[in-house]
Design a protein around this motif. Structure first.
Motif, PDB file in Angstrom:
ATOM      1  N   LYS A 272       0.844  -1.203   0.000  1.00  0.00           N
ATOM      2  CA  LYS A 272       0.000   0.000   0.000  1.00  0.00           C
ATOM      3  C   LYS A 272       0.875   1.247   0.000  1.00  0.00           C
ATOM      4  O   LYS A 272       1.993   1.236   0.523  1.00  0.00           O
ATOM      5  CB  LYS A 272      -0.873   0.025   1.252  1.00  0.00           C
ATOM      6  CG  LYS A 272      -1.744  -1.189   1.480  1.00  0.00           C
ATOM      7  CD  LYS A 272      -2.417  -1.089   2.843  1.00  0.00           C
ATOM      8  CE  LYS A 272      -3.260  -2.329   3.134  1.00  0.00           C
ATOM      9  NZ  LYS A 272      -3.886  -2.255   4.483  1.00  0.00           N
ATOM     10  N   THR A 276      -4.632   4.393   4.862  1.00  0.00           N
ATOM     11  CA  THR A 276      -5.937   4.946   4.493  1.00  0.00           C
ATOM     12  C   THR A 276      -5.811   5.676   3.168  1.00  0.00           C
ATOM     13  O   THR A 276      -4.698   5.894   2.659  1.00  0.00           O
ATOM     14  CB  THR A 276      -6.441   5.927   5.567  1.00  0.00           C
ATOM     15  OG1 THR A 276      -5.501   7.011   5.689  1.00  0.00           O
ATOM     16  CG2 THR A 276      -6.577   5.219   6.913  1.00  0.00           C
ATOM     17  N   ASN A 277      -6.926   6.080   2.611  1.00  0.00           N
ATOM     18  CA  ASN A 277      -6.930   6.750   1.315  1.00  0.00           C
ATOM     19  C   ASN A 277      -6.582   8.225   1.471  1.00  0.00           C
ATOM     20  O   ASN A 277      -7.442   9.112   1.384  1.00  0.00           O
ATOM     21  CB  ASN A 277      -8.287   6.585   0.631  1.00  0.00           C
ATOM     22  CG  ASN A 277      -8.528   5.152   0.206  1.00  0.00           C
ATOM     23  OD1 ASN A 277      -7.578   4.425  -0.066  1.00  0.00           O
ATOM     24  ND2 ASN A 277      -9.788   4.740   0.158  1.00  0.00           N
ATOM     25  N   THR A 278      -5.311   8.475   1.712  1.00  0.00           N
ATOM     26  CA  THR A 278      -4.837   9.846   1.857  1.00  0.00           C
ATOM     27  C   THR A 278      -3.468   9.989   1.212  1.00  0.00           C
ATOM     28  O   THR A 278      -2.688   9.029   1.175  1.00  0.00           O
ATOM     29  CB  THR A 278      -4.743  10.255   3.336  1.00  0.00           C
ATOM     30  OG1 THR A 278      -4.268  11.617   3.427  1.00  0.00           O
ATOM     31  CG2 THR A 278      -3.782   9.350   4.104  1.00  0.00           C
ATOM     32  N   THR A 279      -3.198  11.192   0.711  1.00  0.00           N
ATOM     33  CA  THR A 279      -1.857  11.512   0.189  1.00  0.00           C
ATOM     34  C   THR A 279      -1.186  12.564   1.061  1.00  0.00           C
ATOM     35  O   THR A 279      -0.187  13.155   0.663  1.00  0.00           O
ATOM     36  CB  THR A 279      -1.956  12.029  -1.257  1.00  0.00           C
ATOM     37  OG1 THR A 279      -2.837  13.165  -1.307  1.00  0.00           O
ATOM     38  CG2 THR A 279      -2.460  10.951  -2.193  1.00  0.00           C
ATOM     39  N   SER A 286       4.606   9.074   3.133  1.00  0.00           N
ATOM     40  CA  SER A 286       3.798   7.878   2.879  1.00  0.00           C
ATOM     41  C   SER A 286       4.360   6.652   3.589  1.00  0.00           C
ATOM     42  O   SER A 286       5.557   6.565   3.885  1.00  0.00           O
ATOM     43  CB  SER A 286       3.732   7.591   1.370  1.00  0.00           C
ATOM     44  OG  SER A 286       4.997   7.188   0.885  1.00  0.00           O
ATOM     45  N   SER A 393      -6.639  11.632  -2.256  1.00  0.00           N
ATOM     46  CA  SER A 393      -6.711  10.226  -1.838  1.00  0.00           C
ATOM     47  C   SER A 393      -5.918   9.274  -2.724  1.00  0.00           C
ATOM     48  O   SER A 393      -5.835   8.089  -2.412  1.00  0.00           O
ATOM     49  CB  SER A 393      -8.177   9.770  -1.833  1.00  0.00           C
ATOM     50  OG  SER A 393      -8.724   9.866  -3.149  1.00  0.00           O
ATOM     51  N   SER A 394      -5.342   9.778  -3.817  1.00  0.00           N
ATOM     52  CA  SER A 394      -4.788   8.875  -4.824  1.00  0.00           C
ATOM     53  C   SER A 394      -3.383   9.253  -5.279  1.00  0.00           C
ATOM     54  O   SER A 394      -3.028  10.428  -5.346  1.00  0.00           O
ATOM     55  CB  SER A 394      -5.704   8.833  -6.053  1.00  0.00           C
ATOM     56  OG  SER A 394      -7.016   8.463  -5.696  1.00  0.00           O
ATOM     57  N   ALA A 408      -6.448   4.739  -5.320  1.00  0.00           N
ATOM     58  CA  ALA A 408      -6.571   5.167  -3.937  1.00  0.00           C
ATOM     59  C   ALA A 408      -5.438   4.574  -3.103  1.00  0.00           C
ATOM     60  O   ALA A 408      -5.042   3.421  -3.290  1.00  0.00           O
ATOM     61  CB  ALA A 408      -7.925   4.755  -3.368  1.00  0.00           C
ATOM     62  N   ALA A 409      -4.894   5.367  -2.182  1.00  0.00           N
ATOM     63  CA  ALA A 409      -3.646   5.050  -1.509  1.00  0.00           C
ATOM     64  C   ALA A 409      -3.664   3.778  -0.682  1.00  0.00           C
ATOM     65  O   ALA A 409      -2.608   3.177  -0.453  1.00  0.00           O
ATOM     66  CB  ALA A 409      -3.231   6.232  -0.627  1.00  0.00           C
ATOM     67  N   SER A 410      -4.843   3.329  -0.210  1.00  0.00           N
ATOM     68  CA  SER A 410      -4.875   2.140   0.643  1.00  0.00           C
ATOM     69  C   SER A 410      -4.911   0.842  -0.149  1.00  0.00           C
ATOM     70  O   SER A 410      -4.883  -0.247   0.434  1.00  0.00           O
ATOM     71  CB  SER A 410      -6.084   2.197   1.584  1.00  0.00           C
ATOM     72  OG  SER A 410      -7.299   2.108   0.839  1.00  0.00           O
ATOM     73  N   ASN A 411      -4.953   0.940  -1.471  1.00  0.00           N
ATOM     74  CA  ASN A 411      -4.923  -0.257  -2.307  1.00  0.00           C
ATOM     75  C   ASN A 411      -3.493  -0.801  -2.417  1.00  0.00           C
ATOM     76  O   ASN A 411      -2.509  -0.094  -2.211  1.00  0.00           O
ATOM     77  CB  ASN A 411      -5.455   0.056  -3.706  1.00  0.00           C
ATOM     78  CG  ASN A 411      -6.962   0.198  -3.722  1.00  0.00           C
ATOM     79  OD1 ASN A 411      -7.693  -0.780  -3.664  1.00  0.00           O
ATOM     80  ND2 ASN A 411      -7.435   1.440  -3.772  1.00  0.00           N
TER      81      ASN A 411
END
Length: 422
Positions: A272, A276-279, A286, A393-394, A408-411
């Motif tokens: 990941k 979570t879905n955040t940049t 990160s 988020s990406s 999305a960042a949590s992927n």
């Protein structure tokens, strides 16, 4: 007149023959060295290396003389010698799949009459060397030699015969303009620098380790016999040359070391960018930069131990309203790539919205030659992350179909890093 002993295969050379006969691959001879050290016949078999090496020449031709014997050839001249010396030993080197370059065989000069004089700016002296070795099965030896090798006298004679045949063939004609173009192209290849070598794609396998000679070419900025797309296979990973001196002169403290930029053919593993879905915090903040890429970095540092380039790069460390808002200079060695490095320009990363322009904090401004010359290297059948912030988020990434995209960042996606060796 010079007189040499029988070529003695060293203990390491005998082990390499045994490996080759057992199926470990063909033996590839690399170079022949001269030495002015005196060895007894009893010492030759146990030598690991030559001492007092005076000259080194790449093997320019390998041929089978019969089913069990091969001949390796090269030549030496005195054009760069400032002091003369007696050639008292010759060493033939080969690549071992486990030990790298080894001393394969040695012959000693027994007459005491083999003298190589210093160059006096008037006459060039030289010798032609042909070493013959019985190895049990000649087909276990590769006939491929380094393209940078100097042609031996015999090779020159063969070339002259071919040229004579060509010029006497009345069915073959070239125009003066064609001849001029060929001469210009041949002249360009006489120069060795980043500009020339960034302009040629080859894609040649370079073995399972970077040799001392290759590191020396990189450090000197000459890059002889190294071209875009060439690769080493180490630990099952293809490490491919993507550019030369890409970062030279860049940084708040300028990068001054010559280097080759390396990109693996595929991702090491998947992870990941963030939990979570955040940049927030950009790339430097990160989870990927802090933890996710570390195992990959450790593997790379082991594969190229002592030769990883650390240099200054500009990385995003702040994000506001979904676009980069601050950056920081960092010492860096292994990291994710950017859209500019892969595509040659921005695809999804914010640049401007009509009322404001955003800085993306980077020194990577152009496409890597690897991807310019062979775009299929971008798509390897799997998805992998880029480090560009796309939105709140990406981050940018390459999808499994080879398309430019964002995720999305949590992927979870692949880690395919970039680094440089020096």
């Amino acid at each position: 007149m010079a007189e040499f002993s029988k070529l003695m295969i060293t203990i390491k050379g005998q082990a390499l023959i045994a490996k080759s006969l057992a199926g470990a691959g063909q033996i590839r001879f690399t170079k022949i060295c001269t030495s002015d050290a005196v060895y007894t016949a009893e010492e030759l078999e146990g030598l690991d290396s030559l001492s007092e090496v005076r000259q080194t020449s790449l093997v320019s031709k390998v041929s089978y003389t019969n089913d069990v014997t091969i001949k390796a050839e090269t030549s030496f001249t005195n054009t760069e010698l400032t002091a003369g010396y007696y050639i008292r030993a010759l060493g033939l080197y080969a690549l071992d799949p486990d030990d790298g370059e080894i001393l394969f065989a040695v012959a000693s000069e027994v007459s005491g009459n083999c003298y190589m004089p210093a160059y006096g700016n008037t006459a060039v002296s030289g010798i032609y060397v042909a070493l013959t070795a019985a190895i049990g099965n000649a087909e276990t030896v590769s006939l491929e030699v380094d393209a940078a090798a100097v042609a031996t006298a015999e090779a020159l004679r063969e070339l002259q015969t071919q040229l004579d045949s060509h010029t006497e063939n009345e069915d073959i004609h070239i125009t003066p303009s064609e001849r001029e173009k060929w001469n210009e192209a041949a002249g360009a290849l006489q120069y060795h620098n980043a500009g020339v070598h960034n302009s040629i794609y080859r894609g040649k396998p370079l073995g399972s380790t970077v040799t001392a000679a290759q590191y020396a070419e990189i450090a000197a900025g000459t890059f002889k016999d190294l071209y875009i797309g060439d690769y080493w296979t180490i630990g099952g990973v293809n490490y491919r040359i993507a550019a030369f001196d890409y970062y030279l002169g860049c940084g708040d403290t300028a990068c001054t070391q010559h280097h080759a930029v390396i990109v693996p053919d595929s991702s090491f593993y998947s992870a990941k960018m963030n939990e979570t879905n955040t940049t927030e915090g950009g790339y430097t903040g990160s989870l990927m930069a802090r933890e996710g890429i570390q195992a990959t970095s450790n593997t790379i540092h082991t594969a190229f131990s002592g030769h990883i380039l650390y240099h200054r790069v500009y990385l995003v460390d702040g994000v506001t309203n979904g676009h980069p808002s601050s950056g920081v200079w960092r010492d860096s060695s292994v990291r994710l790539m950017t859209e500019q490095m892969v595509y040659g320009g921005a695809i999804y990363m914010p640049i401007a919205d009509g009322s404001a322009a955003f800085s993306n904090y980077r020194v990577e401004k152009s496409q890597l030659p690897l991807f310019a010359y062979e775009p299929s290297r971008i798509s390897n059948g799997s998805a992998w992350w880029l480090r560009d912030v796309v939105a709140a988020s990406s981050f940018a990434y390459i999808n499994a179909t080879g398309g430019a995209s964002y995720l999305a960042a949590s992927n979870v996606s692949g880690i395919r890093p970039v680094f440089s060796i020096c």
